[in-house]
Scaffold this active site. Structure first.
Site, PDB file in Angstrom:
ATOM      1  N   HIS A 230       0.842  -1.193   0.000  1.00  0.00           N
ATOM      2  CA  HIS A 230       0.000   0.000   0.000  1.00  0.00           C
ATOM      3  C   HIS A 230       0.882   1.250   0.000  1.00  0.00           C
ATOM      4  O   HIS A 230       2.105   1.163   0.173  1.00  0.00           O
ATOM      5  CB  HIS A 230      -0.923  -0.018   1.215  1.00  0.00           C
ATOM      6  CG  HIS A 230      -1.947  -1.121   1.171  1.00  0.00           C
ATOM      7  ND1 HIS A 230      -2.898  -1.301   2.141  1.00  0.00           N
ATOM      8  CD2 HIS A 230      -2.168  -2.095   0.247  1.00  0.00           C
ATOM      9  CE1 HIS A 230      -3.651  -2.351   1.830  1.00  0.00           C
ATOM     10  NE2 HIS A 230      -3.228  -2.845   0.692  1.00  0.00           N
TER      11      HIS A 230
ATOM     12  N   GLU B 141       1.335   3.710   2.088  1.00  0.00           N
ATOM     13  CA  GLU B 141       2.103   4.050   3.294  1.00  0.00           C
ATOM     14  C   GLU B 141       3.422   3.279   3.323  1.00  0.00           C
ATOM     15  O   GLU B 141       4.484   3.838   3.623  1.00  0.00           O
ATOM     16  CB  GLU B 141       1.295   3.709   4.563  1.00  0.00           C
ATOM     17  CG  GLU B 141      -0.017   4.469   4.710  1.00  0.00           C
ATOM     18  CD  GLU B 141      -1.206   3.745   4.067  1.00  0.00           C
ATOM     19  OE1 GLU B 141      -0.994   3.051   3.040  1.00  0.00           O
ATOM     20  OE2 GLU B 141      -2.322   3.871   4.587  1.00  0.00           O
TER      21      GLU B 141
ATOM     22  N   ALA C  97     -26.918   7.899 -32.896  1.00  0.00           N
ATOM     23  CA  ALA C  97     -26.744   7.258 -34.202  1.00  0.00           C
ATOM     24  C   ALA C  97     -27.733   7.877 -35.180  1.00  0.00           C
ATOM     25  O   ALA C  97     -28.723   8.501 -34.780  1.00  0.00           O
ATOM     26  CB  ALA C  97     -26.997   5.753 -34.099  1.00  0.00           C
TER      27      ALA C  97
ATOM     28  N   THR D 262     -25.763  -3.700 -28.660  1.00  0.00           N
ATOM     29  CA  THR D 262     -24.505  -3.067 -29.086  1.00  0.00           C
ATOM     30  C   THR D 262     -23.557  -4.117 -29.645  1.00  0.00           C
ATOM     31  O   THR D 262     -22.880  -3.892 -30.647  1.00  0.00           O
ATOM     32  CB  THR D 262     -23.876  -2.310 -27.904  1.00  0.00           C
ATOM     33  OG1 THR D 262     -24.787  -1.295 -27.478  1.00  0.00           O
ATOM     34  CG2 THR D 262     -22.559  -1.667 -28.281  1.00  0.00           C
TER      35      THR D 262
ATOM     36  N   ASP E 163     -22.393  -3.491 -33.411  1.00  0.00           N
ATOM     37  CA  ASP E 163     -21.036  -2.984 -33.662  1.00  0.00           C
ATOM     38  C   ASP E 163     -19.945  -4.042 -33.477  1.00  0.00           C
ATOM     39  O   ASP E 163     -18.795  -3.789 -33.827  1.00  0.00           O
ATOM     40  CB  ASP E 163     -20.726  -1.814 -32.709  1.00  0.00           C
ATOM     41  CG  ASP E 163     -21.708  -0.666 -32.870  1.00  0.00           C
ATOM     42  OD1 ASP E 163     -22.337  -0.574 -33.943  1.00  0.00           O
ATOM     43  OD2 ASP E 163     -21.848   0.139 -31.928  1.00  0.00           O
TER      44      ASP E 163
ATOM     45  N   ARG F 204      -7.479   0.198 -25.497  1.00  0.00           N
ATOM     46  CA  ARG F 204      -6.413   0.162 -26.496  1.00  0.00           C
ATOM     47  C   ARG F 204      -5.751   1.521 -26.701  1.00  0.00           C
ATOM     48  O   ARG F 204      -4.567   1.602 -26.975  1.00  0.00           O
ATOM     49  CB  ARG F 204      -6.968  -0.334 -27.851  1.00  0.00           C
ATOM     50  CG  ARG F 204      -7.512  -1.750 -27.804  1.00  0.00           C
ATOM     51  CD  ARG F 204      -8.065  -2.209 -29.137  1.00  0.00           C
ATOM     52  NE  ARG F 204      -9.086  -1.322 -29.685  1.00  0.00           N
ATOM     53  CZ  ARG F 204     -10.373  -1.361 -29.346  1.00  0.00           C
ATOM     54  NH1 ARG F 204     -10.809  -2.241 -28.464  1.00  0.00           N
ATOM     55  NH2 ARG F 204     -11.244  -0.522 -29.888  1.00  0.00           N
TER      56      ARG F 204
ATOM     57  N   GLU G 162     -21.180   1.204 -21.601  1.00  0.00           N
ATOM     58  CA  GLU G 162     -21.044   1.731 -22.958  1.00  0.00           C
ATOM     59  C   GLU G 162     -21.995   0.939 -23.849  1.00  0.00           C
ATOM     60  O   GLU G 162     -21.583   0.045 -24.586  1.00  0.00           O
ATOM     61  CB  GLU G 162     -19.582   1.598 -23.403  1.00  0.00           C
ATOM     62  CG  GLU G 162     -19.254   2.366 -24.653  1.00  0.00           C
ATOM     63  CD  GLU G 162     -17.747   2.551 -24.872  1.00  0.00           C
ATOM     64  OE1 GLU G 162     -16.972   2.513 -23.901  1.00  0.00           O
ATOM     65  OE2 GLU G 162     -17.368   2.747 -26.037  1.00  0.00           O
TER      66      GLU G 162
ATOM     67  N   LEU H 260     -30.161  -0.052 -22.763  1.00  0.00           N
ATOM     68  CA  LEU H 260     -29.470  -0.344 -21.507  1.00  0.00           C
ATOM     69  C   LEU H 260     -29.310   0.919 -20.658  1.00  0.00           C
ATOM     70  O   LEU H 260     -29.573   0.906 -19.446  1.00  0.00           O
ATOM     71  CB  LEU H 260     -28.094  -0.967 -21.806  1.00  0.00           C
ATOM     72  CG  LEU H 260     -27.235  -1.331 -20.584  1.00  0.00           C
ATOM     73  CD1 LEU H 260     -27.944  -2.325 -19.672  1.00  0.00           C
ATOM     74  CD2 LEU H 260     -25.874  -1.890 -21.029  1.00  0.00           C
TER      75      LEU H 260
END
Lengths: 370, 370
Positions: free
Chosen positions: B44, B46, B159, B193, B197, B204, B287, B292
């Site tokens: 952590h 600290e 869209a 979606t 798509d 990326r 996304e 949704l």
């Protein structure tokens, strides 16, 4: 110069149809005097500044004078400012942008140079243009600079499906909208908005010395004579329909009916703007619905979008623009975001048509040779 | 403390499911050492800072230590940080916000005070919360912090009517979207979606040491096994439909099928988020499409809206949210604008659900008494 441009914003509501201009007189890095253009017919910025210098007992000879627009060289409602400047004999005149008015167009610079005064221009022309897009538009395109004002939800709806739209945005956004009305020469709306909301379309939420002219696109001349937009200061009705009696009754109430050609089933909007350009209109604040805004957009007549967005979600309501269905994301209108601002709970987005703006910038970026 | 909070942002992509924490060790206004939390299982903040101080030969006794979260007091994958602090004997520990983890919740402060160390907290709790809304949400609400990412036109369309949506926004907005994916624990989308798509939904466009889990809401388990979202790092499918064979085939490819109760004809989204909360998910980047996003909004499960807006006008296309028709402008969701930013030609708007946010702020604004 940026200080002068800032100062010229003080008269945003005042000078139409004249441009908003400021003038600073400086010597040894000290501001001797400043002036801004007064109401049309009153003195221009240069004369105001020279008068202030005189009142304060300053000799202007040898100073540097900053002006946000090329000094006029013609007799309009006032004598040419170049004469006053030549007489005062500053060493140097620095000008933000040339005057695109064909009656001036470089002649102001020429007269100063002939008198042995050093001239430097343009300086910060684009910033100066921001204050006077309407004047430059009228001089170079023969039509006013036009912005479309909308108040929308996050999901781009200007009203619920049931038509309810008052009030999507809050008081600060509405007051800001009145600022944009106040600087315009004309506030334009459509018949549908008049029928739906019966708006006054006057400037109320900010103080102004001048009310813009209100105007309605009303293709079939259907406006009810009881509409509130017909009360008070002058109103213009643009229609394709002749009705001499109605026009006569309205004329008695300072309402001018202008019969226009028809195009695509409604008043030819390009003709309306051209008519306005010939009638000294610099800036048009359009505050209508999806139909009028969509038609102006499709006709390529929208120069800016002024969008007030509330943090609301309306779902399927009424959209911002009624336009033909697009088939490709490349069919675009060349708008660019120019500013985002927070206004209370809402935000204001401003977008400008890049091609239209660049044409104006180009017109004030070069000093014409005389 | 604001410097420490800024530093903690360096590990936004790294520490999940642990919170992002930074620690500064200061003496006589000089920064002796700094540390940030490492990947889960690693040290952590600290401990990192104390180690750096030691390496640099600094004695930590008598220093002031700034930490952006209450030091842990329990054995998790690493020993408790309070032990290391108590041993180092700083004069004072200043903490941005208490740890809402019931295993800590004030005990870290108690242990430090018992050891004679002065404790000051909370300091800049809301700013610290901005870095760890997911962790605090999971600890206090048993569900992750959820934002809905959309890319829209000025007129709120995601869209064209023909479904075309790639690409509304430009490369800078898309890269920024990948930043938000990278900080999330889960990137969630819907079947529609995926079908429209075939996205990978991986990070990326920004460098990241860790890929979030991808997840799909797929009520009838209709996802094609060729979908690209099923390749690579783990994917979760939330469905109401049992299909042991398909689930088995997918399991061999690191895809976990989670059968969920149905609600209003689709996977119960509240149950999905609760399940995620139990499975160490801090932040969910959604996304998907209007269906949704609308469903999450209507269920009161959307905490933030992340809206990329392009200077395009699409007219009648596909809206942002499919929600029941509203009858009044008062039927609102209590979102507030928190930020506007320019990204290339586009802008990014962020809105936060005020009620949800205030509940989190409240939970870290008081130090529990132990």
């Amino acid at each position: 110069m940026l200080l002068a441009i800032e100062l010229s914003r003080e008269v945003l509501y005042l000078t139409a149809p004249n441009p908003r201009v400021a003038c600073l007189i400086v010597k040894d890095n000290q501001l001797l005097a400043a002036g801004v253009t007064q109401q049309a017919g009153g003195p221009h910025a240069e004369v105001m500044a020279l008068r202030q210098a005189q009142t304060r007992g300053h000799n202007v000879a040898g100073t540097t004078i900053y002006v946000t627009l090329e000094p006029c060289s013609h007799y309009g409602r006032t004598p040419p400012c170049v004469d006053a400047l030549v007489q005062a004999q500053p060493a140097r005149v620095v000008v933000a942008m040339p005057d695109p008015n064909p009656l001036v167009a470089g002649q102001g610079f020429g007269r100063l140079r002939e008198a042995g005064i050093q001239v430097q221009a343009p300086i910060c022309a684009e910033q100066a243009l921001e204050v006077n897009p309407g004047f430059v538009s009228r001089m170079t395109r023969n039509r006013p600079w036009v912005w479309l004002k909308s108040a929308v939800s996050i999901d781009g709806q200007i009203a619920l499906a049931n038509g309810l739209s008052q009030w999507i945005t809050g008081p600060q956004a509405r007051a800001d909208g009145h600022h944009w009305r106040a600087r315009s020469s004309v506030v334009l709306t459509g018949l549908r908005t008049v029928l739906a909301d019966d708006p006054q379309m006057t400037v109320r939420d900010v103080e102004t010395p001048r009310q813009p002219i209100r105007a309605v696109v009303d293709t079939r001349f259907e406006i009810p004579e009881t509409a509130r937009i017909l009360n008070g200061s002058p109103t213009w009705i643009f229609t394709c329909h002749h009705d001499a009696d109605k026009a006569q009754r309205l004329a008695e109430r300072q309402v001018q009916t202008v019969v226009m050609p028809e195009r695509d089933g409604r008043v030819d909007l390009a003709a309306v703007l051209q008519w306005m350009g010939h009638n000294d209109v610099n800036e048009v604040h359009v505050e209508g619905g999806a139909s009028l805004h969509g038609a102006l957009l499709e006709a390529g007549l929208a120069d800016e979008l002024l969008v007030y967005m509330a943090p609301k979600i309306l779902g399927a309501g009424r959209g911002m623009f009624t336009i033909p269905m697009r088939q490709s994301l490349a069919d675009q209108d060349d708008f660019r975001f120019v500013e985002q601002a927070a206004l209370g709970d809402d935000i204001r987005l401003r977008l400008r048509h890049q091609g239209h703006w660049q044409a104006l910038v180009h017109s004030v970026s070069q000093v014409p040779q005389t």
